[in-house]
Design a protein around this motif. Structure first.
Motif, PDB file in Angstrom:
ATOM      1  N   GLY A 108      75.550-101.113-132.736  1.00  0.00           N
ATOM      2  CA  GLY A 108      75.182-102.356-131.551  1.00  0.00           C
ATOM      3  C   GLY A 108      74.801-103.511-132.102  1.00  0.00           C
ATOM      4  N   THR A 109      74.599-104.398-131.614  1.00  0.00           N
ATOM      5  CA  THR A 109      74.041-105.740-132.135  1.00  0.00           C
ATOM      6  C   THR A 109      72.528-105.745-132.143  1.00  0.00           C
ATOM      7  OG1 THR A 109      74.117-106.709-129.812  1.00  0.00           O
ATOM      8  CG2 THR A 109      75.834-107.498-131.399  1.00  0.00           C
ATOM      9  N   ASP A 110      72.167-104.766-131.576  1.00  0.00           N
ATOM     10  CA  ASP A 110      70.614-104.533-131.862  1.00  0.00           C
ATOM     11  C   ASP A 110      70.298-104.131-133.225  1.00  0.00           C
ATOM     12  OD1 ASP A 110      69.997-105.178-129.289  1.00  0.00           O
ATOM     13  OD2 ASP A 110      69.755-103.014-128.534  1.00  0.00           O
ATOM     14  N   PHE A 111      71.109-103.729-133.878  1.00  0.00           N
ATOM     15  CA  PHE A 111      71.049-103.314-135.407  1.00  0.00           C
ATOM     16  C   PHE A 111      70.509-104.470-136.193  1.00  0.00           C
ATOM     17  CE2 PHE A 111      72.608-103.655-139.799  1.00  0.00           C
ATOM     18  CZ  PHE A 111      72.114-102.635-140.256  1.00  0.00           C
ATOM     19  N   ILE A 112      70.998-105.877-135.979  1.00  0.00           N
ATOM     20  CA  ILE A 112      70.515-106.953-136.490  1.00  0.00           C
ATOM     21  C   ILE A 112      69.153-107.317-136.141  1.00  0.00           C
ATOM     22  CG2 ILE A 112      70.703-109.381-136.742  1.00  0.00           C
ATOM     23  CD1 ILE A 112      73.808-108.842-137.102  1.00  0.00           C
ATOM     24  N   LYS A 113      68.742-107.272-134.884  1.00  0.00           N
ATOM     25  CA  LYS A 113      67.400-107.427-134.264  1.00  0.00           C
ATOM     26  C   LYS A 113      66.553-106.632-135.045  1.00  0.00           C
ATOM     27  CE  LYS A 113      68.812-107.225-130.163  1.00  0.00           C
ATOM     28  NZ  LYS A 113      68.728-107.303-128.712  1.00  0.00           N
ATOM     29  N   GLU A 114      66.929-105.266-135.276  1.00  0.00           N
ATOM     30  CA  GLU A 114      65.782-104.201-135.658  1.00  0.00           C
ATOM     31  C   GLU A 114      65.605-104.442-137.225  1.00  0.00           C
ATOM     32  OE1 GLU A 114      67.638-100.683-134.139  1.00  0.00           O
ATOM     33  OE2 GLU A 114      67.135-101.275-132.038  1.00  0.00           O
ATOM     34  N   ALA A 115      66.899-104.616-137.702  1.00  0.00           N
ATOM     35  CA  ALA A 115      66.761-104.424-139.370  1.00  0.00           C
ATOM     36  C   ALA A 115      66.343-105.670-139.978  1.00  0.00           C
ATOM     37  CB  ALA A 115      68.076-104.006-139.660  1.00  0.00           C
ATOM     38  N   PHE A 116      66.698-107.033-139.237  1.00  0.00           N
ATOM     39  CA  PHE A 116      66.495-108.258-139.814  1.00  0.00           C
ATOM     40  C   PHE A 116      65.725-109.236-138.818  1.00  0.00           C
ATOM     41  CE2 PHE A 116      70.560-106.658-141.324  1.00  0.00           C
ATOM     42  CZ  PHE A 116      70.252-106.219-142.546  1.00  0.00           C
ATOM     43  N   PRO A 117      64.598-108.595-138.304  1.00  0.00           N
ATOM     44  CA  PRO A 117      63.869-109.385-137.390  1.00  0.00           C
ATOM     45  C   PRO A 117      63.631-110.885-137.764  1.00  0.00           C
ATOM     46  CG  PRO A 117      62.261-107.797-138.429  1.00  0.00           C
ATOM     47  CD  PRO A 117      63.828-107.479-138.807  1.00  0.00           C
ATOM     48  N   SER A 118      63.197-111.032-139.188  1.00  0.00           N
ATOM     49  CA  SER A 118      62.772-112.441-139.485  1.00  0.00           C
ATOM     50  C   SER A 118      64.002-113.499-139.563  1.00  0.00           C
ATOM     51  CB  SER A 118      62.423-112.220-141.083  1.00  0.00           C
ATOM     52  OG  SER A 118      63.679-112.032-141.889  1.00  0.00           O
ATOM     53  N   THR A 119      65.311-112.965-139.449  1.00  0.00           N
ATOM     54  CA  THR A 119      66.285-114.060-139.390  1.00  0.00           C
ATOM     55  C   THR A 119      66.373-114.703-137.980  1.00  0.00           C
ATOM     56  OG1 THR A 119      67.695-112.373-138.308  1.00  0.00           O
ATOM     57  CG2 THR A 119      67.826-112.496-140.536  1.00  0.00           C
TER      58      THR A 119
END
Length: 210
Positions: A108-119
């Motif tokens: 899910g799109t939460d992957f980006i939020k969890e893996a790359f929070p600095s972005t």
């Protein structure tokens, strides 16, 4: 309407995740080792290696400086193959995007939020969101051509149900354009590499090779 996630869910203070990644890679000496690879810049396989590292950088986020040096070294070491070098870098980046898209589809799109929070603290996150809202999927190519991280583009494209073929094709075209421009800048006006995120120190290194 596309909605950006709340800043509070990004996790940690601004830039903490990026700083952790930087410290980890610095401890391993990756940056110095990467820049030492430029001694092989004239080798026929070198642009392919740089492209693969560009794909890897989608997950590390901290190799941009060394990669600017390596890309420009590849261009300057064999000026006749600048188009191949630009295309190889774009293809490598897209391969990294393919992996990220597959991970998003699994987690899910939460992957980006969890893996790359600095972005999420990047000013380009809001810019990409606004651009995609205003122009839709047609904005994907110009956004991909910008010298910015691709995570916001991938996030909002998946959120808007843009097809993988359209997304990855747009990133390929955009990144080829970006690296064509970047290669010509390296050949003719290295100081303008500052617009591609190159530091003054990096630009000086490139000027010495040109």
């Amino acid at each position: 309407r596309l909605r950006s996630p709340p800043a509070s869910r990004a996790g940690g203070s601004q830039g903490d995740e990026l700083q952790r990644r930087r410290r980890h890679l610095d401890a391993m000496g990756w940056k110095d080792n990467l820049e030492n690879l430029k001694q092989f810049a004239a080798a026929p396989w070198f642009p392919i290696l740089v492209g693969a590292l560009s794909g890897l950088n989608l997950f590390t986020l901290v190799l941009s400086g060394p990669l600017v040096v390596l890309f420009c070294s590849a261009v300057l070491a064999n000026k006749q193959r600048w188009l191949f070098t630009a295309t190889a870098n774009a293809v490598g980046t897209v391969l990294g995007c393919v992996l990220m898209v597959l991970l998003i589809e699994q987690r899910g799109t939460d992957f980006i939020k969890e893996a790359f929070p600095s972005t999420f603290q990047s000013k380009w996150w809001a810019w990409t969101e606004n651009t995609m809202q205003a122009y839709g999927s047609i904005a994907a190519i110009p956004v991909a051509a910008m010298p910015i991280i691709l995570h916001p583009l991938i996030f909002f494209a998946k959120l808007s149900n843009m097809s993988n073929a359209a997304l990855l094709g747009s990133i390929l075209v955009g990144r080829v354009l970006k690296y064509i421009i970047m290669s010509q800048v390296a050949l003719t006006a290295p100081k303008m590499l500052k617009f591609f995120g190159a530091s003054a120190e990096t630009i000086e290194k490139i000027k010495k090779e040109s």
